[in-house]
Design an enzyme around this catalytic site. Sequence first.
Site, PDB file in Angstrom:
ATOM      1  N   GLU A 292      -8.541   3.610  -3.555  1.00 36.28           N
ATOM      2  CA  GLU A 292      -8.860   4.563  -2.488  1.00 36.28           C
ATOM      3  C   GLU A 292      -9.293   5.864  -3.147  1.00 36.28           C
ATOM      4  OE1 GLU A 292      -6.245   5.344   0.800  1.00 36.28           O
ATOM      5  OE2 GLU A 292      -5.535   3.262   0.891  1.00 36.28           O
TER       6      GLU A 292
ATOM      7  N   TYR B 160      -7.886  11.820  -2.753  1.00 39.22           N
ATOM      8  CA  TYR B 160      -8.944  12.369  -1.903  1.00 39.22           C
ATOM      9  C   TYR B 160      -9.128  13.843  -2.244  1.00 39.22           C
ATOM     10  CZ  TYR B 160      -8.239   8.122   0.820  1.00 39.22           C
ATOM     11  OH  TYR B 160      -8.129   6.812   1.206  1.00 39.22           O
TER      12      TYR B 160
ATOM     13  N   ASN C 252       0.833  -1.200   0.000  1.00 38.05           N
ATOM     14  CA  ASN C 252       0.000   0.000   0.000  1.00 38.05           C
ATOM     15  C   ASN C 252       0.871   1.254   0.000  1.00 38.05           C
ATOM     16  OD1 ASN C 252      -2.637   1.560   0.667  1.00 38.05           O
ATOM     17  ND2 ASN C 252      -1.232   2.194   2.278  1.00 38.05           N
ATOM     18  N   GLU C 253       0.630   2.148  -0.941  1.00 37.93           N
ATOM     19  CA  GLU C 253       1.240   3.487  -0.965  1.00 37.93           C
ATOM     20  C   GLU C 253       2.730   3.451  -0.618  1.00 37.93           C
ATOM     21  OE1 GLU C 253      -1.094   6.125   1.456  1.00 37.93           O
ATOM     22  OE2 GLU C 253      -2.805   6.065   0.091  1.00 37.93           O
TER      23      GLU C 253
END
Length: 472
Positions: A264, A216, A144-145
């Site tokens: 995400e 986001y 992840n990331e």
Amino acid sequence: MGRAVYGGIYDPDHPMSDSDGFRDDVKELIKELNVPLIRYPGGNFLSGYNWEDGIGPVAERPTRLDLAWQAIETNEVGLHEFMNWSKGVDAQVNMGVNLGTRGIDAARNLVEYCNFPKGTHWSNLRRQNGAEEPFNIKTWCLGNEMDGPWQIGAKTATEYGRLACETAKVMKLVDESIELVVCGTSISTMPTFGSWEQTVLEHTYEHVDYLSLHMYYGNAENDLENYLAKSLDMDRFIKGVVAICDSVKARKRSKKTINLAFDEWNIWYHTLESDNQVEKWQKGRPILEDVYNFEDALVVGCLLITLLKNSDRVKIACLAQLVNVIAPIMTETGGAVWKQTTFYPFQQVSNFGRGNVLVSQIESEKYDCRDFTDVPYLESVVVENHEANELVVFAVNRAQETMETILDFGDFEVSELIEHSALKGFPVKMINEKNQNRVAPVNEQNSFNKVAGSVVLAPLSWNMMRFRLKSN
């Protein structure tokens, strides 16, 4: 993370909880969302997680420090509990392997534990722990990331690319049927964007199936016109990553196409400052509990439309997250559950946006704002649902005036408007709270003029219109 699990889906002392401690009232709302795939065990949490901590007798599981979110993880909910819960909400699991503090060996063992039928150490241990049949998890994330400096075990593109390549090869040796998601840039504003994807794909292209994107959005500046336009940034991000994937494909002379997993995406800005005041080192630390308003729902609608428009390459898109943590569903630990404003666009697209996305030609007046130019007041997409014999139109009116829209269905013959559901007429900062579901869709009566082929869209509104097709 936060109260997503503890105090969210899992609340053993709640009167609505089942024998395993999971809340039935929360399950029912998740079923309304019709979520097909849930990423587990998380994002940043994954990079410090030992999957073995979540198997075996609950009383014997270790309590750990969750360094990603500075909370206490009791491991009461682990792999088996989550797999059983996901079946109860009709969802598949998108499983992550830790490439922060761990690597190839732990990943291959986890695939064997989950997917190998029987007769080996890990598969027999799964059966001993209560699951005789394999979980048969199809989709797996390789960390992840990993470019994020906040990430436990962050890596350079070359370090991660090499590790992800070798891990992917070994995981597919255990189960050649699985699909793998390799990490792209954490967010599009990272200085690594572009070069990271290029380098990682150079190492992994022939061994993975998807490249991840995360992003986001928020309205910290309180600029409504600019906020409503931020889906244009998502579209630009997606198209840029597609171009990078295809450039690597061309250079490698590969016949394989890498698709995207936007695993995400969401609105996140309400709690960025207040979370710093939340006490650390507690179980279910209540962080990222953004309370969404009406304008947030409109932006989520625009983002959903953007994902649909790019569904030729975006094959997975996971709203992050599901309960309490920047989520469409909120709970009170031991108490009520309610729908946030963003619940409704997601629920309608998930249930009715199934089928073939049509390429629409949209003519609309446009505006300029601080970060964007030529923003169409009308954001829309059309989905042909063969099974239901419907055309479904999703639309956001970004304008603060009523919009009369002409619909030209071309060769499609429409017999009637089945439903026009609209989220409209609310102050942009209005929210939903416990026992106060203020922001919810209404059914628009007589909004469609069949003779003129026009529909009226309210100012600042999210709209779903379902049209029945004439039978041949």
